[in-house]
Design a protein around this motif. Structure first.
Motif, PDB file in Angstrom:
ATOM      1  N   ARG A 112     -26.095 -14.610 -33.799  1.00 21.03           N
ATOM      2  CA  ARG A 112     -25.530 -13.896 -32.640  1.00 21.03           C
ATOM      3  C   ARG A 112     -25.119 -14.840 -31.515  1.00 21.03           C
ATOM      4  NH1 ARG A 112     -30.019 -10.472 -33.912  1.00 21.03           N
ATOM      5  NH2 ARG A 112     -31.215 -11.436 -32.213  1.00 21.03           N
ATOM      6  N   MET A 113     -25.607 -16.054 -31.524  1.00 22.54           N
ATOM      7  CA  MET A 113     -25.305 -16.994 -30.449  1.00 22.54           C
ATOM      8  C   MET A 113     -23.986 -17.719 -30.648  1.00 22.54           C
ATOM      9  SD  MET A 113     -29.054 -18.710 -29.877  1.00 22.54           S
ATOM     10  CE  MET A 113     -28.315 -20.007 -28.888  1.00 22.54           C
ATOM     11  N   TYR A 114     -23.469 -17.761 -31.872  1.00 21.27           N
ATOM     12  CA  TYR A 114     -22.288 -18.562 -32.167  1.00 21.27           C
ATOM     13  C   TYR A 114     -21.125 -17.658 -32.578  1.00 21.27           C
ATOM     14  CZ  TYR A 114     -25.441 -22.563 -32.136  1.00 21.27           C
ATOM     15  OH  TYR A 114     -26.350 -23.528 -31.768  1.00 21.27           O
ATOM     16  N   ALA A 115     -19.920 -18.075 -32.206  1.00 22.39           N
ATOM     17  CA  ALA A 115     -18.721 -17.313 -32.538  1.00 22.39           C
ATOM     18  C   ALA A 115     -18.372 -17.483 -34.016  1.00 22.39           C
ATOM     19  CB  ALA A 115     -17.549 -17.765 -31.671  1.00 22.39           C
ATOM     20  N   ASP A 116     -17.576 -16.573 -34.508  1.00 21.63           N
ATOM     21  CA  ASP A 116     -17.163 -16.617 -35.913  1.00 21.63           C
ATOM     22  C   ASP A 116     -16.045 -17.618 -36.161  1.00 21.63           C
ATOM     23  OD1 ASP A 116     -19.004 -14.633 -36.473  1.00 21.63           O
ATOM     24  OD2 ASP A 116     -17.561 -13.016 -36.146  1.00 21.63           O
ATOM     25  N   MET A 117     -15.325 -17.990 -35.111  1.00 22.68           N
ATOM     26  CA  MET A 117     -14.199 -18.909 -35.263  1.00 22.68           C
ATOM     27  C   MET A 117     -14.392 -20.092 -34.334  1.00 22.68           C
ATOM     28  SD  MET A 117     -11.021 -16.218 -35.400  1.00 22.68           S
ATOM     29  CE  MET A 117      -9.871 -17.572 -35.659  1.00 22.68           C
ATOM     30  N   GLY A 118     -13.774 -21.214 -34.678  1.00 21.13           N
ATOM     31  CA  GLY A 118     -13.849 -22.397 -33.842  1.00 21.13           C
ATOM     32  C   GLY A 118     -14.429 -23.583 -34.598  1.00 21.13           C
ATOM     33  N   ARG A 119     -14.560 -24.687 -33.889  1.00 17.57           N
ATOM     34  CA  ARG A 119     -15.077 -25.907 -34.496  1.00 17.57           C
ATOM     35  C   ARG A 119     -16.580 -25.807 -34.663  1.00 17.57           C
ATOM     36  NH1 ARG A 119     -14.053 -31.359 -31.275  1.00 17.57           N
ATOM     37  NH2 ARG A 119     -15.466 -30.245 -29.863  1.00 17.57           N
ATOM     38  N   PRO A 120     -17.120 -26.158 -35.815  1.00 21.07           N
ATOM     39  CA  PRO A 120     -18.577 -26.082 -36.019  1.00 21.07           C
ATOM     40  C   PRO A 120     -19.316 -27.010 -35.054  1.00 21.07           C
ATOM     41  CG  PRO A 120     -17.414 -26.311 -38.112  1.00 21.07           C
ATOM     42  CD  PRO A 120     -16.401 -26.548 -37.041  1.00 21.07           C
ATOM     43  N   SER A 121     -20.428 -26.516 -34.550  1.00 21.43           N
ATOM     44  CA  SER A 121     -21.248 -27.310 -33.643  1.00 21.43           C
ATOM     45  C   SER A 121     -22.464 -27.848 -34.398  1.00 21.43           C
ATOM     46  CB  SER A 121     -21.703 -26.450 -32.460  1.00 21.43           C
ATOM     47  OG  SER A 121     -22.510 -25.378 -32.928  1.00 21.43           O
ATOM     48  N   ILE A 122     -23.367 -28.481 -33.676  1.00 15.02           N
ATOM     49  CA  ILE A 122     -24.595 -28.961 -34.302  1.00 15.02           C
ATOM     50  C   ILE A 122     -25.408 -27.751 -34.764  1.00 15.02           C
ATOM     51  CG2 ILE A 122     -26.721 -30.264 -33.952  1.00 15.02           C
ATOM     52  CD1 ILE A 122     -25.329 -31.847 -31.795  1.00 15.02           C
ATOM     53  N   PRO A 123     -25.818 -27.682 -36.012  1.00 10.23           N
ATOM     54  CA  PRO A 123     -26.654 -26.553 -36.441  1.00 10.23           C
ATOM     55  C   PRO A 123     -27.897 -26.438 -35.574  1.00 10.23           C
ATOM     56  CG  PRO A 123     -25.927 -27.841 -38.326  1.00 10.23           C
ATOM     57  CD  PRO A 123     -25.533 -28.622 -37.109  1.00 10.23           C
ATOM     58  N   PRO A 124     -28.239 -25.244 -35.106  1.00  9.34           N
ATOM     59  CA  PRO A 124     -29.413 -25.111 -34.220  1.00  9.34           C
ATOM     60  C   PRO A 124     -30.700 -25.567 -34.887  1.00  9.34           C
ATOM     61  CG  PRO A 124     -28.613 -22.963 -34.942  1.00  9.34           C
ATOM     62  CD  PRO A 124     -27.580 -23.949 -35.355  1.00  9.34           C
ATOM     63  N   GLU A 125     -30.805 -25.405 -36.208  1.00 11.56           N
ATOM     64  CA  GLU A 125     -32.010 -25.859 -36.897  1.00 11.56           C
ATOM     65  C   GLU A 125     -32.172 -27.378 -36.775  1.00 11.56           C
ATOM     66  OE1 GLU A 125     -30.489 -22.145 -38.943  1.00 11.56           O
ATOM     67  OE2 GLU A 125     -29.636 -24.026 -38.210  1.00 11.56           O
ATOM     68  N   GLN A 126     -31.056 -28.104 -36.959  1.00 12.08           N
ATOM     69  CA  GLN A 126     -31.124 -29.557 -36.846  1.00 12.08           C
ATOM     70  C   GLN A 126     -31.380 -29.986 -35.412  1.00 12.08           C
ATOM     71  OE1 GLN A 126     -27.647 -31.304 -38.612  1.00 12.08           O
ATOM     72  NE2 GLN A 126     -28.072 -30.505 -40.666  1.00 12.08           N
ATOM     73  N   LEU A 127     -30.799 -29.270 -34.480  1.00  7.63           N
ATOM     74  CA  LEU A 127     -30.998 -29.596 -33.069  1.00  7.63           C
ATOM     75  C   LEU A 127     -32.465 -29.446 -32.682  1.00  7.63           C
ATOM     76  CD1 LEU A 127     -29.620 -30.269 -30.344  1.00  7.63           C
ATOM     77  CD2 LEU A 127     -29.340 -27.830 -30.000  1.00  7.63           C
ATOM     78  N   LEU A 128     -33.107 -28.363 -33.113  1.00 15.41           N
ATOM     79  CA  LEU A 128     -34.507 -28.132 -32.766  1.00 15.41           C
ATOM     80  C   LEU A 128     -35.428 -29.101 -33.496  1.00 15.41           C
ATOM     81  CD1 LEU A 128     -34.534 -24.227 -32.707  1.00 15.41           C
ATOM     82  CD2 LEU A 128     -34.663 -25.772 -30.748  1.00 15.41           C
ATOM     83  N   ARG A 129     -35.088 -29.452 -34.726  1.00 15.77           N
ATOM     84  CA  ARG A 129     -35.907 -30.452 -35.428  1.00 15.77           C
ATOM     85  C   ARG A 129     -35.840 -31.799 -34.710  1.00 15.77           C
ATOM     86  NH1 ARG A 129     -33.234 -28.617 -40.380  1.00 15.77           N
ATOM     87  NH2 ARG A 129     -34.483 -26.968 -41.370  1.00 15.77           N
ATOM     88  N   ALA A 130     -34.664 -32.155 -34.201  1.00 16.36           N
ATOM     89  CA  ALA A 130     -34.539 -33.411 -33.463  1.00 16.36           C
ATOM     90  C   ALA A 130     -35.369 -33.378 -32.183  1.00 16.36           C
ATOM     91  CB  ALA A 130     -33.073 -33.680 -33.136  1.00 16.36           C
ATOM     92  N   LEU A 131     -35.360 -32.247 -31.493  1.00 15.50           N
ATOM     93  CA  LEU A 131     -36.181 -32.121 -30.288  1.00 15.50           C
ATOM     94  C   LEU A 131     -37.666 -32.175 -30.620  1.00 15.50           C
ATOM     95  CD1 LEU A 131     -34.198 -29.372 -28.339  1.00 15.50           C
ATOM     96  CD2 LEU A 131     -34.392 -31.795 -27.753  1.00 15.50           C
TER      97      LEU A 131
END
Length: 374
Positions: A64-83
């Motif tokens: 629900r946080m990400y749009a269906d179209m556009g350039r892919p961003s950093i996957p939230p799972e990978q972002l949280l694992r890095a944090l």
């Protein structure tokens, strides 16, 4: 005088020398995946399995946080694992975090990156983290970790301890200026300007930090220096020392007691709550009893708000022993978690980071508890 001489063994012609070759190659292909480079009993393996279960729960929320179209961003799972790695390995900045992820096979494996994948720039990483801030993902991540502990029978939901601590803000005392102060002349040294505030009475109601306006001037006790700070508060489960709830407030004289009542209000099954002598005041004791909870706070020598009707029970002595566990939480969050000196400005972002660090502590604690023999 007889002298002994050491003769190095000779290598016969045609035999192989024992010394290894220092020949270095600039290009090399490896067919070993990062999964095989991490030993089976590495502590991060258990934490990775627990976080994967958490992300499976949060996946619909991520969608629900990400749009269906556009350039892919950093996957939230990978972002949280890095944090998580930043908290677990005490990495002081996101720029250094990106550098260590780049050359660490262990970090790449934990995050889910291949050996040839490009690492994000620190600016891109920070921008994507801010998106998670707007979605209150830290609180959802913390709740999902607590649900895991509850499912494993490691959370009592009955006996708790409350306490608070001061978290030093990023802003310096030189940034603490009068609110009604007009434009100031250019500093003599932009990097470290000279500020003479001796003899000036500085108060939170008249002054404010230009670096972090949400930070307040506070001190730990009489005779201690005052610093720009936030107040972090923890509700600890007495059974296994897990953080049941956490929040951040402005650093005021009554912040600990007010936040404790708020955290207890979110624990409907609480029976007892322990605390130090700072909670032995009539307003807190009456507020706790109004919630249907028995206050097991440390008793003052004079002007105490509790009496023998509370302290005579064996459970009171148990609560006084268990309440010391909360200092381990604050110690881990400030040293290993890197919260001794905050790296972020603004109350909302600071609460996000503190909540996420508390979740990281719970993951480490859960790994220890689940590894114990039954």
């Amino acid at each position: 005088m007889i002298r002994a001489y050491y003769h190095a063994p000779t290598v016969c012609e045609g035999s192989d020398a024992m010394r290894g070759s220092d020949e270095q190659t600039s290009d090399m292909f490896s067919y070993v995946v990062p999964e095989h480079r991490v030993r089976p009993d590495h502590p991060l393996r258990a934490i990775r399995r627990m976080t994967d279960e958490v992300f499976a729960t949060l996946s619909p929320r991520f969608d629900r946080m990400y749009a269906d179209m556009g350039r892919p961003s950093i996957p939230p799972e990978q972002l949280l694992r890095a944090l998580l790695l930043q908290s677990l390995y005490t990495i002081r900045s996101e720029r250094l975090l990106m550098e260590e992820i780049d050359y660490s096979i262990l970090f790449r494996w934990f995050i889910g990156l291949g050996m040839d994948e490009e690492i994000w720039s620190p600016t891109t990483f920070s921008k994507n983290r801010d998106r998670l801030l707007q979605g209150a993902i830290a609180a959802a991540f913390f709740d999902a970790v607590i649900d895991q502990a509850r499912q494993d029978g490691l959370l009592s939901d009955e006996h708790f301890t409350v306490d608070g601590t001061l978290l030093e803000a990023w802003g310096s005392l030189k940034s603490f200026r009068r609110k009604d102060e007009g434009p100031t002349p250019p500093p003599d040294d932009p990097g470290n300007p000279t500020v003479n505030f001796h003899g000036e009475s500085r108060r939170n109601d008249t002054h404010q930090s230009t670096t972090d306006p949400d930070a307040r001037l506070a001190r730990k006790g009489h005779g201690r220096e005052a610093k720009l700070s936030y107040a972090g508060h923890v509700l600890l489960d007495n059974r296994h020392g897990l953080v049941a709830n956490v929040c951040v407030t402005a650093a005021t004289g009554t912040a600990e007691r007010e936040a404790a009542l708020q955290l207890l209000g979110d624990a409907p099954h609480a029976v007892t709550v322990g605390g130090d002598k700072g909670f032995d005041v009539p307003s807190f004791v009456e507020g706790v009893r109004a919630l249907g909870v028995t206050p097991h706070v440390a008793q003052k020598a004079k002007y105490t708000a509790i009496d023998g009707r509370t302290t005579r029970h064996a459970g009171y002595a148990v609560s006084q022993r268990k309440r010391k566990l909360i200092e381990q939480v604050f110690g881990w969050m400030k040293t290993t978690g890197g919260l001794r000196k905050l790296r972020h400005c603004g109350g909302e972002l600071v609460e996000w980071i503190v909540t996420f660090t508390a979740a990281a502590y719970n993951l480490v604690r859960l790994r220890t508890l689940l590894m114990r023999p039954a």
